[in-house]
Design a protein around this motif. Structure first.
Motif, short mmCIF file in Angstrom:
data_model
loop_
_atom_site.label_atom_id
_atom_site.label_comp_id
_atom_site.label_asym_id
_atom_site.label_seq_id
_atom_site.Cartn_x
_atom_site.Cartn_y
_atom_site.Cartn_z
N ALA A 231 66.32 81.46 66.26
CA ALA A 231 66.76 82.06 65.48
C ALA A 231 65.96 83.10 64.92
CB ALA A 231 67.57 80.49 64.64
N ARG A 232 67.08 84.13 64.85
CA ARG A 232 66.88 85.70 64.05
C ARG A 232 68.05 85.98 63.21
NH1 ARG A 232 64.93 90.93 66.88
NH2 ARG A 232 64.99 92.17 64.93
N ILE A 233 67.32 85.87 61.88
CA ILE A 233 68.22 86.88 61.77
C ILE A 233 68.65 88.34 61.44
CG2 ILE A 233 69.41 87.32 59.34
CD1 ILE A 233 68.49 84.56 58.43
N TYR A 234 69.22 89.38 62.37
CA TYR A 234 69.22 90.60 61.93
C TYR A 234 69.76 91.64 60.15
CZ TYR A 234 68.22 90.10 67.21
OH TYR A 234 67.49 89.84 68.66
N THR A 235 70.13 90.96 60.09
CA THR A 235 71.26 91.71 58.82
C THR A 235 70.04 91.36 57.71
OG1 THR A 235 73.13 92.28 59.45
CG2 THR A 235 72.64 92.34 57.31
N LEU A 236 69.40 92.23 57.15
CA LEU A 236 67.87 91.92 56.49
C LEU A 236 68.06 92.24 55.46
CD1 LEU A 236 65.33 89.91 59.03
CD2 LEU A 236 66.46 89.50 56.55
N PRO A 237 67.93 92.21 54.14
CA PRO A 237 67.69 92.87 52.82
C PRO A 237 66.57 93.77 53.24
CG PRO A 237 67.56 90.78 51.90
CD PRO A 237 67.69 90.59 53.79
N GLU A 238 65.72 95.05 52.72
CA GLU A 238 64.54 95.28 52.32
C GLU A 238 63.76 94.31 51.64
OE1 GLU A 238 64.15 99.14 50.30
OE2 GLU A 238 65.84 100.36 51.59
N THR A 239 63.86 93.90 50.97
CA THR A 239 62.58 92.92 50.05
C THR A 239 64.07 91.04 50.18
OG1 THR A 239 62.19 93.82 48.72
CG2 THR A 239 61.74 92.23 47.94
N PRO A 240 63.39 90.53 50.85
CA PRO A 240 63.71 88.69 50.97
C PRO A 240 64.18 88.63 49.26
CG PRO A 240 61.43 89.04 51.63
CD PRO A 240 61.36 90.11 51.12
N PRO A 241 65.34 87.32 49.40
CA PRO A 241 65.65 87.01 48.10
C PRO A 241 65.35 86.13 47.37
CG PRO A 241 67.21 86.89 49.97
CD PRO A 241 66.14 87.92 50.35
N GLU A 242 65.14 86.55 46.33
CA GLU A 242 64.34 85.45 45.39
C GLU A 242 64.83 84.05 45.29
OE1 GLU A 242 63.42 86.91 41.35
OE2 GLU A 242 61.33 87.41 42.21
N ILE A 243 64.01 82.98 45.23
CA ILE A 243 64.85 81.93 45.38
C ILE A 243 64.03 80.45 43.86
CG2 ILE A 243 64.34 79.19 46.54
CD1 ILE A 243 63.76 80.30 49.34
N TYR A 244 65.36 80.74 42.89
CA TYR A 244 65.05 79.45 41.68
C TYR A 244 65.81 78.33 42.51
CZ TYR A 244 64.72 84.54 39.45
OH TYR A 244 63.98 85.50 38.70
N ILE A 245 64.82 77.63 41.85
CA ILE A 245 64.71 76.04 42.25
C ILE A 245 65.49 75.34 40.32
CG2 ILE A 245 64.22 74.33 42.96
CD1 ILE A 245 62.45 75.50 44.66
N SER A 246 66.62 74.52 40.87
CA SER A 246 67.10 73.64 39.45
C SER A 246 66.54 72.41 39.82
CB SER A 246 69.07 73.54 39.25
OG SER A 246 68.64 71.97 40.50
N GLY A 247 66.23 72.43 38.27
CA GLY A 247 65.99 71.05 38.03
C GLY A 247 66.23 70.40 37.12
N PHE A 248 66.08 69.15 36.49
CA PHE A 248 67.16 68.11 36.04
C PHE A 248 66.06 66.82 35.39
CE2 PHE A 248 70.65 70.68 37.32
CZ PHE A 248 71.09 71.56 35.76
N GLY A 249 65.29 67.17 36.03
CA GLY A 249 64.35 65.25 36.27
C GLY A 249 62.88 65.97 36.20
N PRO A 250 61.82 65.26 36.22
CA PRO A 250 60.67 66.24 36.49
C PRO A 250 60.04 66.23 37.85
CG PRO A 250 60.54 63.76 35.91
CD PRO A 250 62.12 64.24 35.39
N ARG A 251 60.16 65.55 38.33
CA ARG A 251 59.91 65.14 40.09
C ARG A 251 61.57 67.00 40.63
NH1 ARG A 251 61.44 60.33 43.39
NH2 ARG A 251 63.07 60.11 42.10
N ALA A 252 61.83 67.66 40.24
CA ALA A 252 62.64 68.28 40.75
C ALA A 252 62.00 69.65 39.97
CB ALA A 252 64.81 68.30 40.55
N SER A 253 62.02 69.72 38.47
CA SER A 253 61.53 70.32 37.96
C SER A 253 59.73 70.83 38.32
CB SER A 253 61.47 70.16 37.08
OG SER A 253 62.32 69.71 35.76
N THR A 254 59.23 69.67 39.25
CA THR A 254 57.79 70.33 39.03
C THR A 254 57.67 70.69 40.65
OG1 THR A 254 56.83 68.01 38.03
CG2 THR A 254 55.66 68.79 40.56
#
Length: 324
Positions: A154-177
């Motif tokens: 698999a290859r993605i051909y349409t890419l931005p100059e900089t990869p998107p940042e990834i923000y992760i949600s957390g509503f408990g200690p394991r996800a927040s960690t």
């Protein structure tokens, strides 16, 4: 603390979402969140636009940064496809797109017939999905044979100059960690200091904190409260119900236990400026970097979108800038 606007795909038509985005930018909001749902929480909300179509349309009507709040890249849609969608979104927005992700809710993810796993497995799947997406954003061909996902040639051909940042949600200690360990930022709804501390302790110190708050502006305070209760009583459900109930009908049944009085003091409603400003104070005290506010019921009597944006532009946002 910056103030953004939260676009609710569960409550508004695509046309209304585009209109609200324009109004938000004109009113001085600084960014956009947009929800990613297959179902609304209940039939009263009544909508569920496909978020990736909406982001493409939004990129043509606003210059504000856009973050999904949040996408689940694990069950309903394979992370290879989410990686391609996020890359295209970043290109369309000129690099102003952030992929907010989380471990999901059964409400949206069970629809393909896939088994809804327990929290630990969902977080393991989320971790692996991030590995897959970041590898694809490097631009080469990817083969991956992991515990949960297979990727072949698999290859993605349409890419931005900089990869998107990834923000992760957390509503408990394991996800927040987990968010602190592998995320570029943290997404939450309430400013829970325990979850924020877990995020920071796991490697999140110095990374952005995003949060969301719902309000129901209207000149008739009691009508605004009734609207908030009718549309979003599910927000008052405790524990893990939001992650485990699988149907809008189930949320309606559970929400029948929530009375208007139970949410009177937890949601800023009506047109009292101080009440709206005070709703943001806990976020400022918790060190949240960006709070996205969602207007409930903008299509209902007494709570129109234009009135909300004028109220925030003229009376609330100036106060919030002083607060932050």
């Amino acid at each position: 603390m910056k103030i953004g606007y939260f676009l609710s795909c569960e409550e508004y038509t695509p046309e209304s979402l585009l209109s609200q985005a324009r109004l938000a930018e004109e009113a001085g909001f600084e960014s956009l969140w947009i929800s990613d749902h297959f179902h609304p929480w209940n039939d009263a909300q009544g909508q569920s636009a496909f978020v990736w179509s909406m982001i493409g349309a939004l990129s043509q009507v606003t210059s504000l940064p856009i973050t999904t709040a949040v996408t689940c890249p694990t069950i309903r849609i394979h992370p290879v496809i989410i990686a391609q969608a996020a890359a295209t979104s970043a290109v369309l927005t000129g690099g102003k797109f952030t992929l907010g992700i989380g471990s999901g809710e059964a409400l949206n993810e069970h629809v393909t017939g896939a088994r809804w796993p327990d929290t630990g497995k969902r977080l393991d799947m989320l971790r692996e999905s991030v590995e897959v997406m970041r590898e694809l954003w490097k631009g080469g061909f990817v083969d991956h044979h992991g515990e949960h996902y297979t990727v072949e040639n698999a290859r993605i051909y349409t890419l931005p100059e900089t990869p998107p940042e990834i923000y992760i949600s957390g509503f408990g200690p394991r996800a927040s960690t987990l968010a602190g360990e592998i995320g570029d930022g943290f997404v939450t709804i309430p400013p829970d200091t325990d979850n924020i501390q877990a995020f920071r302790a796991a490697g999140g110190t110095g990374k952005p904190l995003h949060a969301g708050v719902k309000v129901c502006w209207g000149n008739d305070e009691e009508q605004a409260l009734r609207t908030a209760h009718e549309l979003w009583a599910n927000d008052a459900l405790p524990g893990e119900l939001a992650q485990t109930l699988s149907s809008p009908r189930h949320f309606e049944q559970a929400s029948s236990l929530v009375t208007p009085e139970m949410i009177r003091n937890s949601i800023a409603h009506g047109n009292d400026v101080d009440r709206h400003v005070e709703a943001f104070r806990p976020y400022a005290e918790a060190g949240i970097d960006v709070v996205h506010v969602q207007q409930m019921g903008a299509a209902r009597p007494g709570t129109d979108a234009e009135g909300f944006f004028a109220f925030y532009r003229d009376q609330v946002l100036p106060r919030l800038r002083e607060l932050s």
